[in-house]
Design an enzyme around this catalytic site. Structure first.
Site, PDB file in Angstrom:
ATOM      1  N   ALA A 190       0.815  -1.227   0.000  1.00  0.00           N
ATOM      2  CA  ALA A 190       0.000   0.000   0.000  1.00  0.00           C
ATOM      3  C   ALA A 190       0.844   1.272   0.000  1.00  0.00           C
ATOM      4  O   ALA A 190       0.297   2.367  -0.056  1.00  0.00           O
ATOM      5  CB  ALA A 190      -0.923  -0.005   1.220  1.00  0.00           C
TER       6      ALA A 190
ATOM      7  N   SER B  73      -1.693  -9.654 -13.959  1.00  0.00           N
ATOM      8  CA  SER B  73      -1.051  -8.737 -14.902  1.00  0.00           C
ATOM      9  C   SER B  73      -1.361  -9.187 -16.320  1.00  0.00           C
ATOM     10  O   SER B  73      -1.556 -10.387 -16.575  1.00  0.00           O
ATOM     11  CB  SER B  73       0.459  -8.769 -14.707  1.00  0.00           C
ATOM     12  OG  SER B  73       1.104  -8.172 -15.810  1.00  0.00           O
TER      13      SER B  73
ATOM     14  N   TYR C 138       7.556 -14.042 -13.749  1.00  0.00           N
ATOM     15  CA  TYR C 138       6.501 -13.061 -13.407  1.00  0.00           C
ATOM     16  C   TYR C 138       5.168 -13.494 -14.022  1.00  0.00           C
ATOM     17  O   TYR C 138       4.132 -13.520 -13.355  1.00  0.00           O
ATOM     18  CB  TYR C 138       6.912 -11.680 -13.925  1.00  0.00           C
ATOM     19  CG  TYR C 138       5.898 -10.597 -13.659  1.00  0.00           C
ATOM     20  CD1 TYR C 138       5.657 -10.142 -12.364  1.00  0.00           C
ATOM     21  CD2 TYR C 138       5.171 -10.023 -14.705  1.00  0.00           C
ATOM     22  CE1 TYR C 138       4.712  -9.141 -12.125  1.00  0.00           C
ATOM     23  CE2 TYR C 138       4.231  -9.027 -14.469  1.00  0.00           C
ATOM     24  CZ  TYR C 138       4.011  -8.588 -13.176  1.00  0.00           C
ATOM     25  OH  TYR C 138       3.084  -7.597 -12.934  1.00  0.00           O
TER      26      TYR C 138
HETATM   27  N1  LIG Z   1       2.979  -1.303 -13.040  1.00  0.00           N
HETATM   28  C1  LIG Z   1       2.335  -1.990 -13.969  1.00  0.00           C
HETATM   29  O1  LIG Z   1       2.259  -1.575 -15.125  1.00  0.00           O
HETATM   30  C2  LIG Z   1       1.651  -3.281 -13.621  1.00  0.00           C
HETATM   31  C3  LIG Z   1       1.089  -4.036 -14.656  1.00  0.00           C
HETATM   32  C4  LIG Z   1       0.438  -5.216 -14.355  1.00  0.00           C
HETATM   33  C5  LIG Z   1       0.357  -5.635 -13.040  1.00  0.00           C
HETATM   34  N2  LIG Z   1       0.922  -4.905 -12.054  1.00  0.00           N
HETATM   35  C6  LIG Z   1       0.818  -5.408 -10.676  1.00  0.00           C
HETATM   36  O2  LIG Z   1       0.263  -4.386  -9.868  1.00  0.00           O
HETATM   37  C7  LIG Z   1       0.696  -4.569  -8.522  1.00  0.00           C
HETATM   38  C8  LIG Z   1       1.164  -3.240  -7.966  1.00  0.00           C
HETATM   39  O3  LIG Z   1       2.331  -2.841  -8.670  1.00  0.00           O
HETATM   40  P1  LIG Z   1       2.747  -1.321  -8.886  1.00  0.00           P
HETATM   41  O4  LIG Z   1       2.720  -1.068 -10.326  1.00  0.00           O
HETATM   42  O5  LIG Z   1       1.998  -0.444  -7.966  1.00  0.00           O
HETATM   43  O6  LIG Z   1       4.294  -1.411  -8.462  1.00  0.00           O
HETATM   44  P2  LIG Z   1       5.116  -0.748  -7.265  1.00  0.00           P
HETATM   45  O7  LIG Z   1       4.931   0.722  -7.247  1.00  0.00           O
HETATM   46  O8  LIG Z   1       6.507  -1.298  -7.421  1.00  0.00           O
HETATM   47  O9  LIG Z   1       4.439  -1.371  -5.982  1.00  0.00           O
HETATM   48  C9  LIG Z   1       4.644  -2.713  -5.616  1.00  0.00           C
HETATM   49  C10 LIG Z   1       4.370  -2.866  -4.140  1.00  0.00           C
HETATM   50  O10 LIG Z   1       4.617  -4.238  -3.783  1.00  0.00           O
HETATM   51  C11 LIG Z   1       5.404  -4.226  -2.604  1.00  0.00           C
HETATM   52  N3  LIG Z   1       6.186  -5.437  -2.395  1.00  0.00           N
HETATM   53  C12 LIG Z   1       7.131  -5.952  -3.209  1.00  0.00           C
HETATM   54  N4  LIG Z   1       7.692  -7.014  -2.607  1.00  0.00           N
HETATM   55  C13 LIG Z   1       7.077  -7.166  -1.402  1.00  0.00           C
HETATM   56  C14 LIG Z   1       7.212  -8.066  -0.327  1.00  0.00           C
HETATM   57  N5  LIG Z   1       8.138  -9.029  -0.333  1.00  0.00           N
HETATM   58  N6  LIG Z   1       6.399  -7.937   0.737  1.00  0.00           N
HETATM   59  C15 LIG Z   1       5.491  -6.942   0.789  1.00  0.00           C
HETATM   60  N7  LIG Z   1       5.330  -6.035  -0.184  1.00  0.00           N
HETATM   61  C16 LIG Z   1       6.125  -6.156  -1.264  1.00  0.00           C
HETATM   62  C17 LIG Z   1       6.301  -3.024  -2.772  1.00  0.00           C
HETATM   63  O11 LIG Z   1       6.902  -2.696  -1.535  1.00  0.00           O
HETATM   64  P3  LIG Z   1       8.317  -1.899  -1.489  1.00  0.00           P
HETATM   65  O12 LIG Z   1       7.969  -0.464  -1.736  1.00  0.00           O
HETATM   66  O13 LIG Z   1       8.818  -2.180  -0.119  1.00  0.00           O
HETATM   67  O14 LIG Z   1       9.177  -2.486  -2.563  1.00  0.00           O
HETATM   68  C18 LIG Z   1       5.300  -2.001  -3.273  1.00  0.00           C
HETATM   69  O15 LIG Z   1       4.570  -1.466  -2.201  1.00  0.00           O
HETATM   70  C19 LIG Z   1       1.766  -5.644  -8.565  1.00  0.00           C
HETATM   71  O16 LIG Z   1       1.214  -6.875  -8.157  1.00  0.00           O
HETATM   72  C20 LIG Z   1       2.145  -5.719 -10.040  1.00  0.00           C
HETATM   73  O17 LIG Z   1       2.612  -6.998 -10.411  1.00  0.00           O
HETATM   74  C21 LIG Z   1       1.571  -3.735 -12.312  1.00  0.00           C
END
Ligand SMILES: NC(=O)c1ccc[n+]([C@@H]2O[C@H](COP(=O)([O-])OP(=O)(O)OC[C@H]3O[C@@H](n4cnc5c(N)ncnc54)[C@H](OP(=O)(O)O)[C@@H]3O)[C@@H](O)[C@H]2O)c1
Length: 322
Positions: A27, A155, A186
């Site tokens: 979050a 994703s 992934y």
């Molecule tokens: N960005 C895209 O275009 C995209 C596309 C498709 C799907 N998604 C999915 O959307 C979701 C959110 O991603 P986002 O784009 O918002 O990326 P983001 O800004 O990198 O956020 C990812 C979050 O996951 C947390 N996280 C990673 N490893 C963790 C762990 N071991 N334990 C607890 N938390 C952890 C991160 O914490 P830290 O800050 O501590 O690293 C961060 O809060 C993900 O599941 C991603 O696969 C994203």
């Protein structure tokens, strides 16, 4: 292609969430942060499950003046002991859970195989197995909360292309006899998330708890930011173009919010919901859908879904009869 971003309808956006409790993992950043912010705006209470509590505290300063409230509990999804500690802390303090958003996820930008301390490949360990244990340990409180919902982030990457559709390799989850590729890992993790939500919906029929898997869109978040110099240079050169076809984090939170809050989403329990996304290789999928059918047959294979869930109980050390 013109962007045609899917957004919450007015009725959902105006719902008063006072008294409701949600958990959002990851979050502190990107999609999870904007999912959290909107729930708090509408008067709800969000428990932020975050690995980096200091970062969560800093971003939470931005919630000042909003109608709702928040709490932060440390959660490292790469560590099953941390997942258990998170759940114990949550259950000590809360007696209801209206929605669980399993939002956290990562791609291993270093490229080499990494195993978590529990022995899972890191990507699927965090995205799927950590959330699997979290969800299963919270099922009793979810069942006790009328109309509760479970949302797990997948994703577009899960979809692959007509020539190559990702699947979950139940026989070799730790790459003993196949080579490791970070983006393939992934995609595999995100297939697992779709299968889990579909299978869990079947198992939760008649309990009032609904489930959904989500592609949020191409979020301009911190996702994939841990790459090497070459990747960082390429990304900065492409940024103006990417901005044109990608989504803001607020846009990327819309699909999770729809699944957590709308009256319609629970009517499609177990389904896959997607924001519009130019990243689908199958053109007909690019407009997204709330819900839509995944183009990947492996993400619709309910036999594998059942086997995956049964295996997962063993691998995370849970009794199957829960
Ligand atoms: N960005 C895209 O275009 C995209 C596309 C498709 C799907 N998604 C999915 O959307 C979701 C959110 O991603 P986002 O784009 O918002 O990326 P983001 O800004 O990198 O956020 C990812 C979050 O996951 C947390 N996280 C990673 N490893 C963790 C762990 N071991 N334990 C607890 N938390 C952890 C991160 O914490 P830290 O800050 O501590 O690293 C961060 O809060 C993900 O599941 C991603 O696969 C994203």
């Amino acid at each position: 292609m013109p962007k045609n971003v899917r957004r919450l309808d007015q009725q959902t956006r105006n719902k008063n969430l006072a008294g409701r409790v949600y958990i959002v993992t990851g979050a502190n950043s990107g999609v999870g942060l904007e999912t959290t912010r909107q729930i708090i705006k509408q008067g709800g209470h969000v428990v932020m499950g975050c690995r980096r509590v200091d970062v969560a505290q800093t971003v939470a300063n931005g919630f000042a003046g909003l109608a709702g409230s928040h709490d932060i509990i440390r959660l490292d999804l790469a560590d099953l002991a941390s997942v258990r500690e998170f759940v114990a802390a949550f259950l000590r303090n809360y007696d209801r859970l209206d929605g669980l958003a399993g939002n956290a996820g990562m791609v291993n930008m270093q490229g080499d195989l990494v195993l978590t301390k529990d022995g899972f490949e890191q990507t699927i360990g965090i995205s799927y197995f950590g959330h699997f244990l979290l969800t299963e340990l919270l099922l009793d409180i979810l069942k006790a909360t009328p109309g509760s919902r479970i949302v797990l982030l997948s994703s577009v990457g899960h979809a692959g292309s007509r020539r190559s559709r990702p699947r979950v390799h139940l026989d070799d989850l730790t790459y003993k006899s196949r080579s490791f590729s970070n983006f393939a890992a992934y995609a595999e993790a995100k297939v697992a998330n779709i299968l889990y939500m579909a299978e869990l919906a079947k198992r939760l029929e008649d309990t009032g708890v609904s489930t959904a898997s989500v592609h949020p869109g191409w979020a301009r978040s911190n996702f994939g930011s841990g790459g090497g110099l070459g990747m960082r240079i390429a990304m900065s050169l492409m940024r103006p173009l990417i901005r044109f076809v990608s989504n803001s984090n607020e846009e990327s939170a819309q699909t999770s919010l729809h699944c957590l809050l709308s009256d319609d989403a629970p009517k499609h329990s177990g389904a896959y919901f997607s924001q519009q996304s130019v990243l689908y290789r199958d053109r007909e999928c690019r407009k997204g859908g709330w819900p839509m059918q995944s183009p990947n047959p492996h993400a619709r294979d309910m036999d594998t879904a059942k086997k995956l869930v049964n295996l997962s109980y063993d691998l995370v050390g849970l009794n199957r009869t829960r």
